[in-house]
Design an enzyme around this catalytic site. Structure first.
Site, mmCIF file in Angstrom:
data_model
loop_
_atom_site.group_PDB
_atom_site.id
_atom_site.type_symbol
_atom_site.label_atom_id
_atom_site.label_comp_id
_atom_site.label_asym_id
_atom_site.label_seq_id
_atom_site.Cartn_x
_atom_site.Cartn_y
_atom_site.Cartn_z
ATOM 1 N N GLY A 43 3.018 -8.240 17.330
ATOM 2 C CA GLY A 43 2.595 -8.572 15.960
ATOM 3 C C GLY A 43 1.645 -9.753 15.888
ATOM 4 N N LYS A 53 -11.903 -18.996 11.394
ATOM 5 C CA LYS A 53 -11.081 -20.217 11.409
ATOM 6 C C LYS A 53 -11.948 -21.440 11.696
ATOM 7 C CE LYS A 53 -6.940 -17.724 12.894
ATOM 8 N NZ LYS A 53 -6.239 -17.187 14.078
ATOM 9 N N ARG A 84 0.851 -1.200 0.000
ATOM 10 C CA ARG A 84 0.000 0.000 0.000
ATOM 11 C C ARG A 84 0.882 1.243 0.000
ATOM 12 N NH1 ARG A 84 -3.748 -1.800 4.095
ATOM 13 N NH2 ARG A 84 -4.598 -3.224 2.584
HETATM 14 N N1 HSE Z 1 -4.559 -12.416 14.960
HETATM 15 C C1 HSE Z 1 -4.415 -13.817 14.716
HETATM 16 C C2 HSE Z 1 -4.210 -14.524 16.034
HETATM 17 C C3 HSE Z 1 -3.257 -14.049 13.804
HETATM 18 O O1 HSE Z 1 -3.935 -13.846 17.022
HETATM 19 O O2 HSE Z 1 -4.337 -15.725 16.103
HETATM 20 C C4 HSE Z 1 -3.227 -15.413 13.216
HETATM 21 O O3 HSE Z 1 -4.397 -15.711 12.532
#
Ligand code: HSE
Length: 428
Positions: A187, A205, A46
């Protein structure tokens, strides 16, 4: 080796940056395993002006569409996230026969079926191991290694950020906000951490996992979702005192009638000795139960740049090999068509904490209401104005009706906590 596999990388954030670096540092191994040298054709971002150490600057472009459209590109790796633009870019890649590797659970949960149809029509692959449980190989074991078995339940911790938060609260007594801030800094969290803490990420998921495990189309709207934002330090302490740990679980199970499936994500208390209770930090763990295989546990880093890039690159090797062989790998299979059952029909034990007046007959009135709705009390404990109960198995519908009535009792000020208890009984 003369063959080359041209790869376009869409997105160069936490995961994309790692993918670009590993493509360089692991180039020889990747070439040997694929049977062709990987040539990075471009990296769409981006903002071109950000520093990206170890990422070849001359390949950076801000035109993702042009890159996805390049006819010489064999594989597009989509790591930009979001739904609409990412979906369009993937369809653009398929339009000229490129295969796609993605880590985009929101997109796959929303458009997986139609994207698989587009891939099949193009004679291309769509792989997304990194979309679920980070580095842990889970989708390909379900699709391939367990392809001949009958899966009955998929159950586990699939969000690293929320596990990190709950773990910090339990082990270090951290407060929710501190733990969330650290998860973002490391992260683990999505661009908008609401997706993690409100359970949207885990629901996507769970939809993907259940769809594959039960060969049934499961949409994100079919997943019952509750996040962790209502969990307090008092809940964590109460769970510990009862011998439980609070975990944020995804539970996908086949109904006893063998024609239905229930899919849900919510916080739950599980026994402290349960294998899922020992999942620390941003790790994920998923238990898979199947007729012949029995119980399998998949464990490992569920978030973070390097771990997720491992799953992305594993998919790249797989689709690269398929390309060279002129074949495609697994697609989607929804042939079982199981019926999605609502949460109201799910039966669990439950921890309930009520703030009540200091009157002697409160427990009796509460027990009467619960019994009328078919929710028997297993144990109860009173501490000042807090009344904590553990119920026997009852359906969520019965529990919800009982709780609504409890809220109307004169002696009940507040239903302060309601946390289901899992991992103590076999799936109903
Ligand atoms: N934000 C997601 C987690 C990253 O904390 O599991 C992986 O999908």
């Amino acid at each position: 080796m003369t063959a080359t596999l041209k790869v376009a990388l869409l997105g160069c954030g936490t995961v994309g940056g790692e993918v670009a670096r590993y493509l360089d540092t692991h180039a020889d191994d990747l070439a040997a395993r694929i049977g062709a040298r990987v040539e990075l054709a471009g990296i769409a971002v981006r903002r071109a002006d950000l520093p990206r150490p170890g990422v070849p600057e001359h390949l950076i472009t801000t035109d993702a569409h042009e890159l996805a459209l390049r006819p010489d590109v064999d594989v597009v790796i989509e790591l930009i996230g979001g739904v609409d633009t990412a979906g369009e870019l993937i369809r653009t890649a398929f339009s000229h026969g490129a295969s796609v590797v993605s880590a985009n659970k929101a997109l796959i949960a929303a458009q997986g079926t139609s994207l698989h149809e587009a891939a099949a029509a193009a004679g291309a692959d769509l792989y997304y191991e990194a979309a679920v449980a980070g580095a842990i190989p889970l989708l390909r074991p379900l699709c391939e290694s367990l392809a001949a078995d009958r899966i009955t339940r998929v159950f586990g911790v699939v969000n690293g950020t929320t596990n990190f938060i709950l773990d910090k609260m339990e082990v270090l007594g951290a407060c929710y906000q501190e733990a969330l801030k650290e998860a973002i800094q490391l992260g683990y969290a999505e661009a908008d951490p609401t997706a993690d803490v409100e359970g949207h990420d885990a629901a996507a998921k769970a939809a993907i996992l259940a769809g594959i495990a039960f060969t049934t189309r499961v949409r994100i709207e079919d997943v019952h979702r509750e996040g962790i934002t209502a969990i307090t330090s008092a809940d964590i302490t109460a769970a510990k005192a009862l011998g439980y740990s609070v975990k944020f679980l995804a539970v996908c199970d086949r109904g006893a009638d063998d024609r239905s499936v229930r899919v849900r994500v919510h916080p739950a208390m599980i026994p402290a000795g349960h294998p899922l209770a020992s999942v620390r930090g941003a790790n994920n763990a998923v238990l898979v139960e199947a007729d012949a295989a029995g119980q399998l546990m998949f464990y490992g880093p569920g978030a973070g740049g390097a771990p997720t890039s491992s799953a992305v690159l594993g998919d790249l090797v797989a689709v690269g090999r398929n390309k060279l062989a002129g074949v495609t790998g697994f697609g989607s299979a929804n042939y079982a068509g199981l019926v999605l059952r609502p949460m109201a029909e799910v039966s669990t034990r439950c921890y309930v904490r009520l703030e009540v007046t200091d009157a002697p007959d409160v427990l009796a009135s509460v027990a009467t209401v619960l019994a009328r709705h078919g929710v028997p009390i297993e144990t109860s404990g009173r501490s000042g104005c807090s009344l904590a109960l553990v119920t026997h198995q009852a359906t969520d519908g019965a529990l919800a009706a009982a709780v609504a009535e409890l809220r109307g009792l004169d002696h009940v000020h507040e239903v302060a906590s309601l946390i289901r208890i899992e991992g103590t009984d076999p799936a109903p």
